[in-house]
Design a protein around this motif. Structure first.
Motif, PDB file in Angstrom:
ATOM      1  N   CYS A 205       1.983   0.725   2.458  1.00 42.47           N
ATOM      2  CA  CYS A 205       3.277   1.161   1.943  1.00 42.47           C
ATOM      3  C   CYS A 205       3.052   2.457   1.160  1.00 42.47           C
ATOM      4  O   CYS A 205       1.914   2.840   0.880  1.00 42.47           O
ATOM      5  CB  CYS A 205       3.923   0.072   1.080  1.00 42.47           C
ATOM      6  SG  CYS A 205       3.117  -0.172  -0.504  1.00 42.47           S
TER       7      CYS A 205
ATOM      8  N   THR B 152       3.988  -5.872   1.608  1.00 36.66           N
ATOM      9  CA  THR B 152       5.414  -5.577   1.726  1.00 36.66           C
ATOM     10  C   THR B 152       5.744  -4.933   3.079  1.00 36.66           C
ATOM     11  O   THR B 152       4.906  -4.247   3.673  1.00 36.66           O
ATOM     12  CB  THR B 152       5.919  -4.655   0.597  1.00 36.66           C
ATOM     13  OG1 THR B 152       7.344  -4.527   0.721  1.00 36.66           O
ATOM     14  CG2 THR B 152       5.316  -3.272   0.679  1.00 36.66           C
TER      15      THR B 152
ATOM     16  N   CYS C  27       1.066   1.930  -2.264  1.00 42.62           N
ATOM     17  CA  CYS C  27      -0.367   1.641  -2.123  1.00 42.62           C
ATOM     18  C   CYS C  27      -1.118   2.854  -1.581  1.00 42.62           C
ATOM     19  O   CYS C  27      -2.270   3.082  -1.937  1.00 42.62           O
ATOM     20  CB  CYS C  27      -0.591   0.439  -1.210  1.00 42.62           C
ATOM     21  SG  CYS C  27      -0.028  -1.115  -1.938  1.00 42.62           S
TER      22      CYS C  27
ATOM     23  N   GLU D 121      -2.377  -3.797   1.888  1.00 45.97           N
ATOM     24  CA  GLU D 121      -2.797  -4.069   0.509  1.00 45.97           C
ATOM     25  C   GLU D 121      -1.894  -5.102  -0.163  1.00 45.97           C
ATOM     26  O   GLU D 121      -2.360  -6.082  -0.715  1.00 45.97           O
ATOM     27  CB  GLU D 121      -2.788  -2.770  -0.320  1.00 45.97           C
ATOM     28  CG  GLU D 121      -3.776  -1.708   0.151  1.00 45.97           C
ATOM     29  CD  GLU D 121      -5.241  -2.111  -0.090  1.00 45.97           C
ATOM     30  OE1 GLU D 121      -5.515  -2.939  -0.980  1.00 45.97           O
ATOM     31  OE2 GLU D 121      -6.106  -1.587   0.647  1.00 45.97           O
ATOM     32  N   CYS D 122      -0.574  -4.840  -0.120  1.00 49.20           N
ATOM     33  CA  CYS D 122       0.324  -5.707  -0.900  1.00 49.20           C
ATOM     34  C   CYS D 122       1.241  -6.569  -0.022  1.00 49.20           C
ATOM     35  O   CYS D 122       1.941  -7.429  -0.529  1.00 49.20           O
ATOM     36  CB  CYS D 122       1.171  -4.854  -1.854  1.00 49.20           C
ATOM     37  SG  CYS D 122       2.420  -3.884  -0.996  1.00 49.20           S
TER      38      CYS D 122
ATOM     39  N   CYS E  50       2.301  -4.101   4.614  1.00 48.08           N
ATOM     40  CA  CYS E  50       1.251  -3.266   4.020  1.00 48.08           C
ATOM     41  C   CYS E  50      -0.057  -4.053   3.926  1.00 48.08           C
ATOM     42  O   CYS E  50      -0.059  -5.211   3.531  1.00 48.08           O
ATOM     43  CB  CYS E  50       1.705  -2.824   2.621  1.00 48.08           C
ATOM     44  SG  CYS E  50       0.400  -2.080   1.631  1.00 48.08           S
TER      45      CYS E  50
HETATM   46 ZN   LIG Z   1       1.506  -1.841  -0.394  1.00 44.38          ZN
END
Ligand SMILES: [Zn+2]
Length: 252
Positions: A175, A158, A178, A155-156, A153
């Motif tokens: 994901c 994962t 997000c 942003e994060c 992802c």
């Molecule tokens: Zn994410």
């Protein structure tokens, strides 16, 4: 100047009374357009090996920017493809992908290898036709500089919160959490675990392992739907041969 290389004929046009202009994806010189004098005469020695979908050993003569094929010898004519209209239409689509995605002036080895391997597997008929379509579309995009970022992802980070969402024009992923947390503009394709794993395989695996994968028919269809949407979003164009391929699916 005269040179010899191997190449796949990806387009043919008739010109004049008996000549042919072909576009060839060559090993050493990438895409070339070349003139074949008398190719449509009944006794032409170059007729067979310069026809669409032939992989041939070709001798070119170059004068300024003009190329002529003066000698040819077929290596593989993919004869069995012609017996099945659905498989033939996929092969023609692969030719059109090459016309659009292979840039002029670059070496053709990697593209050629992919196209020939795909044609081989399409002819052989063991792998699912949609899986082969998806594989060829996505891998050719990777080679030509449209590789999606399927690491995690954006942003994060994962890569195990499903579904993941592929940003079709951005070429990266979010994901589910997000994506829900922030309103997103743009178009996304939903990636379930199976589709995600298949796409990662196509993008990251070595060419030797590329075709060693199998998917249930339903998953292969969905994968093909996703890779096609990604291709359309990235290239922003239509493919005539793809429309024909789809028209067969509704007709058959
Ligand atoms: Zn994410």
């Amino acid at each position: 100047m005269k040179f010899t290389t191997d190449g796949l004929v990806i387009k043919e046009n008739n010109v004049g009374e008996s000549d042919r202009v072909v576009q060839v994806l060559t090993r050493d010189k990438g895409l070339l357009s070349a003139f074949v004098s008398g190719a449509r005469k009944p006794k032409s020695k170059n007729a067979a090996a310069t026809a669409l979908l032939c992989y041939s050993h070709l001798t070119f003569t170059q004068t300024k920017d003009t190329y002529r094929i003066t000698e040819s010898e077929a290596i593989n004519v993919f004869f069995d493809l012609r017996a099945d209209i659905e498989r033939l239409s996929l092969a023609q689509y692969i030719c059109e992908l090459c016309q659009v995605l292979v840039p002029y002036g670059v070496e053709g080895e990697e593209y050629l290898r992919l196209a020939l391997n795909s044609l081989h597997f399409i002819t052989e008929g063991r792998l699912d036709i949609y899986a082969l379509k998806a594989l060829t579309e996505l891998r050719m995009m990777v080679i030509s500089g449209f590789m999606p970022d399927l690491v995690g992802c954006r942003e994060c980070g994962t890569d195990r919160s499903f579904p993941m969402w592929l940003d079709l024009s951005g070429g990266d992923m979010l994901c589910d959490g997000c994506k829900a947390a922030n309103p997103q503009s743009g178009q996304f394709a939903e990636l379930d675990k199976t589709t995600f794993a298949a796409m990662r395989h196509i993008v990251y695996s070595d060419i030797k392992r590329l075709y060693s994968f199998s998917l249930p028919p339903q998953n292969a269809r969905y994968l093909s739907f996703v890779t096609e949407r990604y291709l359309m979003a990235q290239t922003d164009r239509k493919f005539k041969t793809l429309e024909f391929f789809h028209s067969l699916q509704t007709a058959l």
